[in-house]
Motif scaffolding. Structure first.
Motif, PDB file in Angstrom:
ATOM      1  N   GLY A  26       0.821  -1.209   0.000  1.00 21.89           N
ATOM      2  CA  GLY A  26       0.000   0.000   0.000  1.00 21.89           C
ATOM      3  C   GLY A  26       0.850   1.252   0.000  1.00 21.89           C
ATOM      4  N   CYS A  27       0.349   2.300  -0.644  1.00 22.60           N
ATOM      5  CA  CYS A  27       1.082   3.565  -0.694  1.00 22.60           C
ATOM      6  C   CYS A  27       0.102   4.689  -0.984  1.00 22.60           C
ATOM      7  CB  CYS A  27       2.170   3.521  -1.767  1.00 22.60           C
ATOM      8  SG  CYS A  27       3.214   4.998  -1.781  1.00 22.60           S
ATOM      9  N   ASN A  28       0.394   5.884  -0.482  1.00 21.05           N
ATOM     10  CA  ASN A  28      -0.444   7.050  -0.755  1.00 21.05           C
ATOM     11  C   ASN A  28       0.062   7.868  -1.936  1.00 21.05           C
ATOM     12  OD1 ASN A  28       1.810   7.747   0.661  1.00 21.05           O
ATOM     13  ND2 ASN A  28       0.779   9.091   2.107  1.00 21.05           N
ATOM     14  N   PHE A  29       1.046   7.375  -2.654  1.00 23.23           N
ATOM     15  CA  PHE A  29       1.479   7.973  -3.914  1.00 23.23           C
ATOM     16  C   PHE A  29       1.142   7.015  -5.057  1.00 23.23           C
ATOM     17  CE2 PHE A  29       5.271  10.924  -2.576  1.00 23.23           C
ATOM     18  CZ  PHE A  29       4.381  11.768  -1.964  1.00 23.23           C
ATOM     19  N   ARG A  30       1.255   7.521  -6.257  1.00 19.99           N
ATOM     20  CA  ARG A  30       1.117   6.688  -7.449  1.00 19.99           C
ATOM     21  C   ARG A  30       2.184   7.077  -8.463  1.00 19.99           C
ATOM     22  NH1 ARG A  30      -1.410   4.211  -4.526  1.00 19.99           N
ATOM     23  NH2 ARG A  30      -3.486   3.305  -4.685  1.00 19.99           N
ATOM     24  N   CYS A  31       3.457   7.025  -8.022  1.00 19.64           N
ATOM     25  CA  CYS A  31       4.543   7.382  -8.935  1.00 19.64           C
ATOM     26  C   CYS A  31       4.445   6.497 -10.179  1.00 19.64           C
ATOM     27  CB  CYS A  31       5.897   7.148  -8.277  1.00 19.64           C
ATOM     28  SG  CYS A  31       6.040   7.860  -6.633  1.00 19.64           S
ATOM     29  N   PRO A  32       4.363   7.065 -11.357  1.00 22.04           N
ATOM     30  CA  PRO A  32       4.156   6.221 -12.538  1.00 22.04           C
ATOM     31  C   PRO A  32       5.310   5.265 -12.808  1.00 22.04           C
ATOM     32  CG  PRO A  32       4.521   8.533 -13.145  1.00 22.04           C
ATOM     33  CD  PRO A  32       4.366   8.497 -11.672  1.00 22.04           C
ATOM     34  N   PHE A  33       6.497   5.581 -12.293  1.00 23.62           N
ATOM     35  CA  PHE A  33       7.669   4.726 -12.509  1.00 23.62           C
ATOM     36  C   PHE A  33       7.853   3.716 -11.383  1.00 23.62           C
ATOM     37  CE2 PHE A  33       8.760   8.466 -10.171  1.00 23.62           C
ATOM     38  CZ  PHE A  33       9.523   7.992  -9.114  1.00 23.62           C
ATOM     39  N   CYS A  34       6.874   3.626 -10.462  1.00 22.65           N
ATOM     40  CA  CYS A  34       6.993   2.729  -9.298  1.00 22.65           C
ATOM     41  C   CYS A  34       7.286   1.298  -9.741  1.00 22.65           C
ATOM     42  CB  CYS A  34       5.697   2.761  -8.485  1.00 22.65           C
ATOM     43  SG  CYS A  34       5.754   1.681  -7.038  1.00 22.65           S
ATOM     44  N   GLN A  35       8.249   0.688  -9.058  1.00 25.28           N
ATOM     45  CA  GLN A  35       8.668  -0.687  -9.399  1.00 25.28           C
ATOM     46  C   GLN A  35       7.813  -1.734  -8.695  1.00 25.28           C
ATOM     47  OE1 GLN A  35      11.342  -1.606 -11.314  1.00 25.28           O
ATOM     48  NE2 GLN A  35      12.158   0.415 -11.762  1.00 25.28           N
ATOM     49  N   LEU A  39       2.423  -4.362  -5.019  1.00 31.78           N
ATOM     50  CA  LEU A  39       2.310  -3.893  -3.628  1.00 31.78           C
ATOM     51  C   LEU A  39       1.413  -2.669  -3.528  1.00 31.78           C
ATOM     52  CD1 LEU A  39       4.871  -5.702  -3.096  1.00 31.78           C
ATOM     53  CD2 LEU A  39       5.633  -3.872  -1.590  1.00 31.78           C
ATOM     54  N   LEU A  40       1.356  -1.939  -4.621  1.00 32.07           N
ATOM     55  CA  LEU A  40       0.625  -0.675  -4.650  1.00 32.07           C
ATOM     56  C   LEU A  40      -0.867  -0.899  -4.887  1.00 32.07           C
ATOM     57  CD1 LEU A  40       1.854   2.171  -4.636  1.00 32.07           C
ATOM     58  CD2 LEU A  40       1.822   2.115  -7.125  1.00 32.07           C
ATOM     59  N   LEU A  41      -1.176  -1.731  -5.856  1.00 31.92           N
ATOM     60  CA  LEU A  41      -2.566  -1.841  -6.309  1.00 31.92           C
ATOM     61  C   LEU A  41      -3.326  -2.980  -5.636  1.00 31.92           C
ATOM     62  CD1 LEU A  41      -2.043  -1.240 -10.142  1.00 31.92           C
ATOM     63  CD2 LEU A  41      -2.559   0.427  -8.341  1.00 31.92           C
ATOM     64  N   GLY A  72       8.555  -0.361   1.476  1.00 27.24           N
ATOM     65  CA  GLY A  72       7.181  -0.483   1.000  1.00 27.24           C
ATOM     66  C   GLY A  72       7.130  -0.710  -0.483  1.00 27.24           C
ATOM     67  N   GLY A  73       5.995  -0.146  -1.002  1.00 24.91           N
ATOM     68  CA  GLY A  73       4.931   0.666  -0.423  1.00 24.91           C
ATOM     69  C   GLY A  73       5.418   1.826   0.444  1.00 24.91           C
ATOM     70  N   GLU A  74       4.502   2.329   1.244  1.00 23.70           N
ATOM     71  CA  GLU A  74       4.838   3.405   2.168  1.00 23.70           C
ATOM     72  C   GLU A  74       4.507   2.952   3.590  1.00 23.70           C
ATOM     73  OE1 GLU A  74       6.516   6.068   2.272  1.00 23.70           O
ATOM     74  OE2 GLU A  74       5.916   6.342   4.341  1.00 23.70           O
ATOM     75  N   THR A  99      10.886   5.829   3.203  1.00 24.86           N
ATOM     76  CA  THR A  99       9.621   6.565   3.240  1.00 24.86           C
ATOM     77  C   THR A  99       9.547   7.596   2.121  1.00 24.86           C
ATOM     78  OG1 THR A  99       8.187   7.959   4.626  1.00 24.86           O
ATOM     79  CG2 THR A  99      10.565   8.261   4.894  1.00 24.86           C
ATOM     80  N   ASN A 100       8.305   7.946   1.764  1.00 22.47           N
ATOM     81  CA  ASN A 100       8.124   9.053   0.817  1.00 22.47           C
ATOM     82  C   ASN A 100       7.940  10.379   1.554  1.00 22.47           C
ATOM     83  OD1 ASN A 100       5.411   9.123   1.665  1.00 22.47           O
ATOM     84  ND2 ASN A 100       4.669   7.974  -0.104  1.00 22.47           N
ATOM     85  N   GLY A 101       8.010  10.363   2.862  1.00 20.58           N
ATOM     86  CA  GLY A 101       8.030  11.608   3.633  1.00 20.58           C
ATOM     87  C   GLY A 101       6.676  12.262   3.853  1.00 20.58           C
ATOM     88  N   MET A 121      14.697   8.838   2.515  1.00 23.28           N
ATOM     89  CA  MET A 121      13.476   9.504   2.041  1.00 23.28           C
ATOM     90  C   MET A 121      13.596   9.860   0.563  1.00 23.28           C
ATOM     91  SD  MET A 121      11.659  13.010   3.369  1.00 23.28           S
ATOM     92  CE  MET A 121      10.755  13.937   2.114  1.00 23.28           C
ATOM     93  N   ASP A 122      12.547   9.529  -0.171  1.00 24.86           N
ATOM     94  CA  ASP A 122      12.508   9.847  -1.599  1.00 24.86           C
ATOM     95  C   ASP A 122      12.252  11.333  -1.808  1.00 24.86           C
ATOM     96  OD1 ASP A 122      12.639   7.121  -2.106  1.00 24.86           O
ATOM     97  OD2 ASP A 122      10.456   6.924  -2.323  1.00 24.86           O
ATOM     98  N   ILE A 123      12.978  11.899  -2.759  1.00 26.94           N
ATOM     99  CA  ILE A 123      12.651  13.227  -3.283  1.00 26.94           C
ATOM    100  C   ILE A 123      12.226  12.971  -4.722  1.00 26.94           C
ATOM    101  CG2 ILE A 123      13.544  15.506  -3.881  1.00 26.94           C
ATOM    102  CD1 ILE A 123      13.445  15.095  -0.877  1.00 26.94           C
ATOM    103  N   LYS A 124      10.942  13.065  -4.984  1.00 23.68           N
ATOM    104  CA  LYS A 124      10.448  12.632  -6.300  1.00 23.68           C
ATOM    105  C   LYS A 124      10.853  13.585  -7.411  1.00 23.68           C
ATOM    106  CE  LYS A 124       8.398   9.085  -4.529  1.00 23.68           C
ATOM    107  NZ  LYS A 124       9.006   7.763  -4.714  1.00 23.68           N
ATOM    108  N   SER A 125      10.835  14.895  -7.085  1.00 17.54           N
ATOM    109  CA  SER A 125      11.222  15.901  -8.070  1.00 17.54           C
ATOM    110  C   SER A 125      11.272  17.250  -7.359  1.00 17.54           C
ATOM    111  CB  SER A 125      10.233  15.933  -9.229  1.00 17.54           C
ATOM    112  OG  SER A 125      10.752  16.741 -10.275  1.00 17.54           O
TER     113      SER A 125
HETATM  114  S1  SF4 Z   1       7.718   4.587  -5.814  1.00 18.51           S
HETATM  115 FE1  SF4 Z   1       7.434   4.469  -3.584  1.00 18.51          FE
HETATM  116  S2  SF4 Z   1       6.276   6.312  -3.103  1.00 18.51           S
HETATM  117 FE2  SF4 Z   1       6.038   5.991  -5.295  1.00 18.51          FE
HETATM  118  S3  SF4 Z   1       4.152   4.799  -5.533  1.00 18.51           S
HETATM  119 FE3  SF4 Z   1       5.865   3.342  -5.429  1.00 18.51          FE
HETATM  120  S4  SF4 Z   1       6.010   2.757  -3.277  1.00 18.51           S
HETATM  121 FE4  SF4 Z   1       4.782   4.643  -3.384  1.00 18.51          FE
END
Ligand code: SF4
Length: 246
Positions: A26-35, A39-41, A72-74, A99-101, A121-125
């Motif tokens: 589970g995660c509260n982001f939806r980074c399109p490049f998420c690997q 785990l997310l969906l 994670g996930g987050e 964490t995504n912070g 901690m990720d810095i997305k952009s």
């Molecule tokens: S890359 Fe990390 S923060 Fe982004 S959607 Fe995937 S698990 Fe969440």
């Protein structure tokens, strides 16, 4: 808490330590490049470990492992994360949290309670492009209630806490950005460099394509191009380096 993966031994996830890594779904982001699309969906479909599975292993391997990485996930979307980490601490492990912070209050309370030793901690952009790169736009009308702006405000608060509110004699943090050709440019790093200026550790990680990516079709920069971004950042963040680049 949905435990969707458990790497029993790793030399890669916790710098300078032999560790085990727990992956929470589970995660509260939806980074399109998420690997970690699965785990997310569909985290419930992949929750194949119980907490007792984890603790039985950690007790058994205490003499071989020195750290536990919680990823994670987050992980901070789980309200009972502090209890889970406290049980790991009771076994006298070092703990690293990825964490995504977006939950600075939890990060601060974990730090105050000495329940974490390292945060990555990720810095997305840069802030102006965060919504697009972290997939906030996908979250509107979703089960998550916080607006994108609130999420970004929380991310900013976590950055400020890690740079200015932590004691390096007992705690380590790093920032890291997965660099994607279609999502990042020199302008991204101009913004990031200004934002996290003076950070003690910052890594540029190359995007890696896989069948588990949330939105396929992205590409990596070359090593030389990534080194160019690092050179550009170095006057603002002397510690910047590349990670996971062949
Ligand atoms: S890359 Fe990390 S923060 Fe982004 S959607 Fe995937 S698990 Fe969440």
């Amino acid at each position: 808490m949905l435990i969707c993966g458990f790497n029993k031994t790793t030399l890669l996830d916790y710098p300078e330590h032999v560790a085990a890594t727990v992956f929470l779904g589970g995660c509260n982001f939806r980074c399109p490049f998420c690997q970690n699309r699965d785990l997310l969906l569909n985290p419930a479909d992949f929750a194949t470990f119980t907490e007792e599975d984890i603790f039985n292993h950690l007790k058994k391997r205490r003499s071989m492992l020195s750290g536990v990485c919680v990823s994670g996930g987050e992980p901070t979307i789980y309200k009972n994360l502090p209890d889970f980490l406290a049980r790991i601490k009771d076994l006298d492990y070092l703990i690293k949290l990825d964490t995504n912070g977006t939950n600075p209050d939890m990060l601060k309370s974990l730090y105050d309670a000495h329940l974490i030793d390292y945060i990555a901690m990720d810095i997305k952009s840069g802030p102006s492009d965060y919504a697009r790169v972290a997939g906030f736009l996908e979250l509107e009308d979703s089960i998550f209630t916080a607006s994108g702006q609130n999420l970004l405000k929380n991310v900013r608060e976590s950055v400020d806490f890690l740079i200015n509110g932590t004691d390096s004699s007992r705690f380590t943090y790093e920032f890291r950005t997965t660099v994607v050709r279609e999502l990042h440019s020199l302008e991204s790093f101009r913004e990031i460099g200004t934002w996290i200026k003076g950070a003690s550790r910052y890594y540029l990680q190359s995007y890696k394509d896989s069948e588990h990516v949330l939105c396929p079709g992205f590409h990596a920069y070359s090593k030389a191009e990534l080194e160019g971004f690092a050179d550009f950042l170095r006057p603002m963040i002397p510690s910047v380096s590349l990670r996971g680049v062949d």
